[in-house]
Design an enzyme around this catalytic site. Structure first.
Site, short mmCIF file in Angstrom:
data_model
loop_
_atom_site.label_atom_id
_atom_site.label_comp_id
_atom_site.label_asym_id
_atom_site.label_seq_id
_atom_site.Cartn_x
_atom_site.Cartn_y
_atom_site.Cartn_z
N PHE A 15 20.81 70.57 20.07
CA PHE A 15 21.83 71.37 20.75
C PHE A 15 23.15 70.60 20.82
CE2 PHE A 15 17.62 72.16 22.67
CZ PHE A 15 17.42 73.48 22.25
N HIS A 138 19.18 70.21 33.25
CA HIS A 138 20.40 70.88 33.68
C HIS A 138 20.24 71.67 34.98
CE1 HIS A 138 22.24 69.31 30.29
NE2 HIS A 138 22.49 70.38 29.55
N1 SAH Z 1 21.03 65.73 23.44
C1 SAH Z 1 20.10 66.64 22.80
C2 SAH Z 1 19.69 67.81 23.70
C3 SAH Z 1 19.00 67.39 24.98
S1 SAH Z 1 18.07 68.70 25.69
C4 SAH Z 1 20.69 67.15 21.48
O1 SAH Z 1 21.73 66.65 21.04
O2 SAH Z 1 20.10 68.04 20.87
C5 SAH Z 1 17.59 67.99 27.21
C6 SAH Z 1 16.52 66.91 27.11
O3 SAH Z 1 16.40 66.32 28.39
C7 SAH Z 1 15.12 67.42 26.75
O4 SAH Z 1 14.67 66.79 25.59
C8 SAH Z 1 14.25 67.06 27.97
O5 SAH Z 1 12.95 66.59 27.63
C9 SAH Z 1 15.06 65.97 28.62
N2 SAH Z 1 14.83 65.89 30.06
C10 SAH Z 1 15.01 66.88 30.97
N3 SAH Z 1 14.71 66.46 32.20
C11 SAH Z 1 14.32 65.16 32.08
C12 SAH Z 1 13.87 64.17 33.01
N4 SAH Z 1 13.79 64.45 34.31
N5 SAH Z 1 13.53 62.94 32.54
C13 SAH Z 1 13.62 62.67 31.21
N6 SAH Z 1 14.06 63.56 30.29
C14 SAH Z 1 14.39 64.79 30.72
MG MG Z 2 23.43 69.72 25.89
#
Ligand code: SAH
Ligand code: MG
Length: 210
Positions: A15, A138
């Site tokens: 993303f 998020h």
């Molecule tokens: N930066 C990525 C998108 C990240 S999506 C890109 O460029 O495509 C959000 C990520 O955050 C997910 O992989 C999810 O596993 C991680 N995430 C969400 N909550 C988290 C938490 N509490 N601890 C560790 N990782 C988390």
């Molecule tokens: Mg993002």
């Protein structure tokens, strides 16, 4: 960014729109020394943009993610990808794809996975950061946790990049804007340097605790 690196980043799963990814690379390339860290790696797309900057600066990008997906990645939600579920345990697992993406991009030396819950990793992290990218959970609480736990680790002069910042509620969810971006600016310790799509790049100009 070299064309081959840009192509690898663009073809990686995840993303990060190309213009925001390039802005991320540019910000990382300008960062002061010190290791880099991202919270929220998913399949490694953003790491493909930050990683080449880490390599060129002879430093390391640490990628913190439990690889179980965010709320919005789970079954029934908007950003769910069913092939990312481990069928035996019924949970998401993006670690193998992340690893392969980083290998394909030739970045294994400079991009290091830290597999775990951000709240568990952060309290034991002592090394000041030259560059921090927040793109993890998020929801309101996860975003607030990442602000509270990780931003104090950015060195004065270091960079804080935040993804999915939407000042207009019509464009997307509030927490990265309300729980990370605004508090950083309101702390008086960060100044905004650039905005590209939903990416905001801030720099730490001071720190309250001296
Ligand atoms: N930066 C990525 C998108 C990240 S999506 C890109 O460029 O495509 C959000 C990520 O955050 C997910 O992989 C999810 O596993 C991680 N995430 C969400 N909550 C988290 C938490 N509490 N601890 C560790 N990782 C988390
Ligand atoms: Mg993002």
């Amino acid at each position: 960014m070299r064309p081959a690196e840009q192509a690898a980043a663009e073809s990686a799963r995840g993303f990060m729109p190309p213009d925001e990814g390039l802005a991320l690379w540019r910000a990382a390339s300008k960062a002061i020394s010190g290791p880099m860290l991202e919270v929220g790696s998913y399949c490694g797309k953003s790491a493909c943009y930050i990683g080449p900057a880490a390599r060129d600066a002879d430093t390391v990008l640490y990628c913190v993610d439990h690889h179980r997906g965010s709320e919005e990645n789970q079954s029934g939600w908007e950003h769910h990808e069913p092939d990312l579920v481990d069928p035996e345990i019924g949970k998401m697992d993006t670690l193998a794809i992340f690893r392969r993406t980083v290998y394909d991009a030739g970045l294994e030396r400079n991009v290091v996975a830290v597999v775990g819950e951000t709240k568990v990793v952060a309290p034991n992290w002592q090394t000041p950061l030259g560059f921090l990218f927040i793109d993890g959970g998020h929801g309101e609480e996860p975003a607030a946790d990442d602000y509270r736990l990780w931003t104090p680790k950015v060195r004065v002069g270091g960079t804080l990049a935040i993804h999915d910042v939407f000042p207009d509620p019509a464009d997307g969810g509030r927490p990265p804007f309300e729980q990370i971006y605004l508090p950083a600016l309101e702390s008086g310790e960060f100044e905004e340097r650039s905005a590209t799509g939903s990416l905001r790049v801030l720099v730490r100009t001071s720190r309250g605790d001296g």
